[in-house]
Write an enzyme that holds these catalytic residues in place. Structure first.
Site, PDB file in Angstrom:
ATOM      1  CE1 TYR A 139     -36.840   9.178  58.868  1.00 50.38           C
ATOM      2  CE2 TYR A 139     -37.562  11.424  59.278  1.00 50.38           C
ATOM      3  CZ  TYR A 139     -37.774  10.067  59.369  1.00 50.38           C
ATOM      4  OH  TYR A 139     -38.919   9.594  59.978  1.00 50.38           O
ATOM      5  CB  CYS A 140     -35.448   7.547  55.020  1.00 55.04           C
ATOM      6  SG  CYS A 140     -36.180   6.232  54.024  1.00 55.04           S
ATOM      7  CG  LEU A 141     -33.315   8.246  49.066  1.00 54.24           C
ATOM      8  CD1 LEU A 141     -32.251   7.232  48.685  1.00 54.24           C
ATOM      9  CD2 LEU A 141     -34.413   8.302  48.014  1.00 54.24           C
TER      10      LEU A 141
END
Length: 599
Positions: A331-333
Site C-alpha cells: 500500500y502506497c510507500l
C-alpha cells in the site's frame, strides 16, 4: 439570517472577564513555549519551502510582458463589473441573473443557503470565485517559467486562495454570523479556547484537532481485529490474524502497509476493516506493523526496510505456516518497497517466493507524481536534511501537514471554521483519528526515498538502483499483478500509478476505484459508494484505458477477491497464531503501533 433573540438572558460579564483572563495567561505561556522551542532549534530557515524565489521569478516574468499583464487585469475588471451590475439589479428588486461563476462540483464551502439566497453573500461568493479564477489563470498563463517553478507557484497560489476564502472569516461567513448572534458570541470565545488548546498541544505551533481523540483507543475500537504478534525486529512487528473460517486458502496473504502512516487504516472498524474482511473470506492474513522510529533508528536505510520488512516477513510467514509462497499486498510507500522486493527476488533467483502481488495506490514511476513534487527540489531537500540532522528523523506532524496541504479545504480550513469560528468540538471519526496518529521517518531512509524515487525517478530505469547487490528492474517481475488506484488521489495520482501496467514483466490487471487515496481503498463490500472501473486491456495511454473501461457499482473488494482466489492453492485447515513454527509474542495489534509521534 436568524434574528437575534431579544428575550434571551444578558451575558454573564463576570464569567466572561474570568474566561478572558485565563485566555490571556494561556496565550502568554504559548508564546513563551514557542520562543523556547525556536531557541532550542537554533537558527532556522525563514523560507524552508523556498517559495519566495519562485514567486519572485513569477513576478519578473509577468512584468516582462506588460501588455499581457494589462490584458489579464482588464479581463478581470470586465467580469467584476458585470457581476456588480447583476448584483445592483437584484438589490433594487430586479430578477437575479444567472451566476457569473459557480463553485466547482464537490466544493462544500458554500453549501449554506445564504450563499445563494442572500444577495450580499452571493456577491461575496462570486467575487471570491472570480478573483480566484483570474489569479490562477494569470499564473498558469505566465510564460518563461521552468516546469518545476510553474508547478510550485500554481500550488502555493492555490494554497493562498484557499486561505483567503470568505468562509474562513467570521465577518463573511453567514453560518458563523448566525451562530454569533444566537450564542451572543459564545461560539467565538469557545473557538478561541479551542485555538489555544491546539497551540498548547503544538507548543506554540498550531496542531489542529480533526477529531475527538478521547473516543478512540488502538486495540479497543480501532485496530481491534483478533490476532497475535508472532515475529518482531527493530523495524516491524508481524501480526498473524486469528481465522474466522474453518478452512483457509493454502497461500498466506502478506500485507506491507506504508510506514508514513500506521497499518490500521486497513483495520478501523469491523464494518470497514479490509483485514477482517480478507480473513472472513478464508485468507491467512499477516500484516507488517512498522515501528514509530526515534533517533536510535536514524541510520536505518531503505535497504534496511527491505531486509527487515517484507523479506524478513516472508521468512517468518514460512516458519509460521510451512508455506514458501505468499500473495502480497503493498500500500502506497509500502507498495513501492514491495515492488523493490519483487525486483530483488526476481534478480536473485527467488521469484517463486511470491505467487501474486497487489498494489494499492502505489507509485513506481514518479515522473508525474502530482503536487507532492513541489516539495522536492535540491534546496528543499538540503533544508530537510538540516532539519532532520538534530534528531535523526522527520517529525510525524511535518509529514502530516504536507499531506493535509494537498486537500487544504477539507483537511485544514473546514476544521478552522468548525473548531475556531463556530466554536464546536471536533466530531469523533475513526479515519481522522488514524490520520492524526502520525509517524516519524528515519533520516537516512527518507532522503534515499525522496532523492532516488521522487527527484530522480530511478525505479523506471532498469538497474539504476541497486539494492542488496541486485539491480532493480521491474521488467523482471513476472508474477501476476493487480494494481488498485483511485480516481481522485492527491497523493498517488492514478495516471501516474497506471505506468506500472507498462513496467512489470508479467500479466497486470488495473482497477480504478472512485474517491481518493484512503476512502477509495477503504470502501467495503456492500457499500454503494464510489464504484470502480475495469478494462481487460492495458493501452499505454491511461486516458485510452479509461475511455474503454467499464464502470461498476459498489466496492472493488469482490473484484479483487475473484482475481486473488485463483492464486491461493486450494484450502487447508485454518491456522491459529502460534500453532506453527513461531510463538505468540503478544496480542494484536502489538506495542509498535501504540507508540505515538507525540510520546
Amino acid at each position: 439570517m436568524t434574528e437575534p433573540q431579544t428575550d434571551a438572558a444578558p451575558p454573564d460579564m463576570a464569567a466572561a472577564a474570568e474566561q478572558f483572563a485565563s485566555i490571556a495567561e494561556r496565550s502568554q505561556k504559548i508564546v513563551e513555549d514557542f520562543l523556547e522551542s525556536k531557541k532550542e532549534e537554533g537558527l532556522h530557515d525563514p523560507d524552508p519551502l523556498k517559495i519566495g524565489g519562485a514567486f519572485m521569478e513569477l513576478t519578473r516574468q509577468m512584468m516582462a510582458d506588460p501588455a499581457r499583464l494589462w490584458e489579464m487585469q482588464t479581463r478581470f475588471w470586465s467580469d467584476y463589473a458585470d457581476l456588480w451590475t447583476d448584483t445592483a439589479r437584484r438589490l433594487t428588486g430586479g430578477e437575479a441573473a444567472e451566476p457569473k461563476i459557480a463553485p466547482e462540483a464537490g466544493d462544500r464551502r458554500f453549501k449554506d443557503a445564504a450563499w445563494t439566497d442572500n444577495a450580499a453573500f452571493e456577491f461575496i461568493k462570486q467575487s471570491y470565485l472570480l478573483a480566484s479564477q483570474h489569479i490562477q489563470k494569470s499564473v498558469a498563463e505566465t510564460e518563461g517559467l521552468d516546469d518545476h517553478t510553474a508547478h510550485k507557484v500554481e500550488f502555493f497560489t492555490k494554497q493562498w486562495i484557499d486561505a483567503m476564502a470568505p468562509t474562513n472569516f467570521a465577518a463573511t461567513n453567514p453560518e458563523v454570523l448566525r451562530a454569533t448572534v444566537e450564542t451572543k458570541g459564545e461560539n467565538l470565545v469557545n473557538g478561541l479556547n479551542n485555538l489555544l488548546t491546539d497551540l498548547e498541544r503544538g507548543k506554540g505551533k498550531l496542531a489542529i484537532r480533526m477529531t475527538d481523540d478521547s473516543k478512540f483507543e488502538v486495540g479497543e475500537n480501532v485496530a481491534a481485529s483478533k490476532g497475535s504478534v508472532v515475529f518482531e525486529n527493530d523495524l516491524m512487528q508481524l501480526i498473524q490474524y486469528a481465522p474466522l473460517t474453518e478452512k483457509a486458502y493454502r497461500t498466506p496473504l502478506l500485507i506491507v502497509p506504508p510506514w508514513i502512516n500506521k497499518f490500521y487504516i486497513l483495520d478501523l472498524r469491523d464494518s470497514n476493516s479490509f483485514i477482517r474482511w480478507a480473513v472472513s473470506k478464508g485468507h491467512t492474513v499477516f500484516v507488517i506493523s512498522w515501528v514509530n522510529p526515534d533517533s536510535k533508528l536514524a541510520d536505518k536505510t531503505f535497504e534496511d526496510y527491505l531486509i527487515e520488512g517484507p523479506l524478513a516477513a516472508m521468512d517468518a510467514v514460512e516458519r509460521a505456516t510451512g508455506e514458501q509462497q505468499v500473495n502480497m499486498i503493498g500500500y502506497c510507500l509500502g507498495g513501492t518497497l514491495t515492488a523493490c522486493a519483487m525486483a530483488h527476488l526476481a534478480n536473485s533467483g527467488r521469484a517463486d517466493r511470491v505467487k501474486s502481488v497487489t498494489y494499492f495506490t502505489t507509485l513506481v514511476d514518479f515522473e508525474n507524481a502530482g503536487d507532492l513534487c513541489v516539495f522536492i527540489d535540491d534546496e528543499q531537500l538540503k533544508g530537510l536534511e538540516q532539519r532532520m540532522a538534530k534528531h535523526g528523523y522527520l517529525e510525524g506532524k511535518d509529514m502530516a501537514n504536507t499531506f493535509n496541504m494537498l486537500r487544504a479545504n477539507d483537511l485544514i480550513w473546514s476544521f478552522v471554521i468548525n473548531n475556531y469560528l463556530l466554536g464546536k468540538d471536533p466530531f469523533p471519526f475513526d479515519l481522522l483519528y488514524w490520520n492524526s496518529d502520525a509517524t516519524r521517518m528515519p533520516a537516512a531512509m527518507h532522503m534515499f526515498y525522496l532523492r532516488n524515487m521522487y527527484q530522480r525517478n530511478l525505479m523506471v530505469e532498469p538497474g539504476a538502483i541497486d539494492l542488496l547487490g541486485t539491480p532493480i528492474d521491474l521488467g523482471a517481475v513476472e508474477a501476476p499483478t493487480f494494481i488498485l488506484s483511485t480516481k481522485d488521489d492527491h497523493i498517488a495520482p492514478w495516471k501516474a500509478t497506471y505506468s506500472g501496467t507498462q513496467l512489470y514483466g508479467g500479466p497486470v490487471k488495473f482497477c480504478l476505484s472512485g474517491s481518493g487515496h484512503i476512502a477509495g481503498v477503504v470502501n467495503p463490500e456492500g457499500s454503494e459508494k464510489y464504484g470502480y472501473w475495469t478494462n481487460p486491456k492495458n493501452p499505454a495511454d491511461p486516458d485510452a484505458w479509461f475511455a474503454g473501461a467499464k464502470q461498476h457499482d459498489g466496492s472493488w473488494w469482490p473484484e479483487w477477491h475473484r482475481w486473488i482466489s485463483r492464486k491461493t492453492g486450494g484450502k487447508v485447515d485454518a491456522r491459529q497464531p502460534g500453532d506453527g513454527g513461531l510463538d505468540v509474542i503478544e496480542p494484536a495489534p502489538g506495542r509498535y503501533v501504540k507508540v505515538r509521534a507525540t510520546d
